[in-house]
Design an enzyme around this catalytic site. Structure first.
Site, PDB file in Angstrom:
ATOM      1  N   ARG A 193      43.872 -36.724  72.298  1.00 11.90           N
ATOM      2  CA  ARG A 193      42.955 -37.037  72.856  1.00 11.90           C
ATOM      3  C   ARG A 193      41.982 -37.493  71.152  1.00 11.90           C
ATOM      4  NH1 ARG A 193      38.259 -36.416  75.316  1.00 11.90           N
ATOM      5  NH2 ARG A 193      37.046 -38.341  76.295  1.00 11.90           N
ATOM      6  N   SER A 217      42.324 -46.738  81.791  1.00 11.75           N
ATOM      7  CA  SER A 217      41.478 -46.167  82.610  1.00 11.75           C
ATOM      8  C   SER A 217      40.755 -47.224  83.866  1.00 11.75           C
ATOM      9  CB  SER A 217      40.709 -45.081  81.630  1.00 11.75           C
ATOM     10  OG  SER A 217      41.079 -44.102  81.018  1.00 11.75           O
ATOM     11  N   LYS A 270      33.021 -35.561  79.722  1.00  7.23           N
ATOM     12  CA  LYS A 270      33.657 -37.375  79.410  1.00  7.23           C
ATOM     13  C   LYS A 270      31.451 -37.243  79.733  1.00  7.23           C
ATOM     14  CE  LYS A 270      35.813 -41.175  80.771  1.00  7.23           C
ATOM     15  NZ  LYS A 270      35.270 -42.146  79.328  1.00  7.23           N
TER      16      LYS A 270
END
Length: 207
Positions: free
Chosen positions: A37, A106, A135
């Site tokens: 990521r 997602s 997040k």
């Protein structure tokens, strides 16, 4: 083997050497999939980090997944790509990566969960199960009940992500989810290898 069982998502704030150490240790500890990521850096940085992880994963059987960027996945010939709801449409991504690569999506609400069932994806990442510092733009906190209901409704494998750690892992596993994705619980552990081993031990034969 279930590739989604213990799914490591890398921390893009860790430098390259730390990233390599964390991934190598986590794989030695038993993680079954690694997603690189990269929200901060530029494209070259992303490719460099992905290639470094790919070298570590060679010969381990652990798939390399790229977060968000189909171009990076193609550039490094990753095993797959994981898309968010604002990324490239999954139909386009599937056409570009081909039918043999893994494609994850997602899912942030009930409507997306329903719509995803007819999309050309391999698995769904249910986000976020619990609120988390990694997040900050969470649309929905599913909680254990939401996760359990989603698992019952979905024909596609579901990976739970967001705020999962040893304290709440038992409840997450009890939902019969296909896998758990973790950032902090492994990346920030003193020993990522031991953390992965402990998590797998706690999972037992459930997943």
């Amino acid at each position: 083997m279930n590739p989604y069982r213990l799914y490591l998502v890398t921390d893009d704030k860790q430098n390259l050497e730390t990233l390599k150490r964390v991934v190598a240790e986590a794989v030695a500890g038993g993680v079954t999939m690694v997603q690189v990521r990269e929200k901060q850096g530029d494209l070259r940085t992303f490719i460099a980090r992905a290639l470094a992880v790919k070298v570590i994963l060679q010969g381990t059987g652990v798939p390399l997944i790229i977060n968000d960027r189909v171009d990076v996945a193609l550039a490094v010939d990753a095993d797959g790509v994981h898309l968010g709801q604002s990324d490239m449409p999954v139909e386009t991504a599937r056409r570009l990566i081909g039918k043999d690569k893994l494609l994850g999506l997602s899912i942030e609400n009930q409507q997306q969960l329903i719509e995803a069932q007819s999309l050309p994806v391999d698995y769904l990442g249910l986000s976020a199960i619990f609120s988390t510092s990694t997040k900050t733009n969470i649309k929905k906190e599913w909680g254990i009940k939401g996760l359990t209901d989603a698992v019952a409704q979905s024909a596609l494998p579901i990976v739970a992500i967001g705020g999962i750690n040893t304290a709440n892992l038992d409840a997450v596993i009890a939902s019969h989810v296909d896998g758990v994705a973790l950032v902090s619980a492994i990346c920030h552990a003193q020993s990522p290898k031991q953390a992965a081993m402990n998590l797998l031990c706690q999972m037992g034969g459930e997943l």
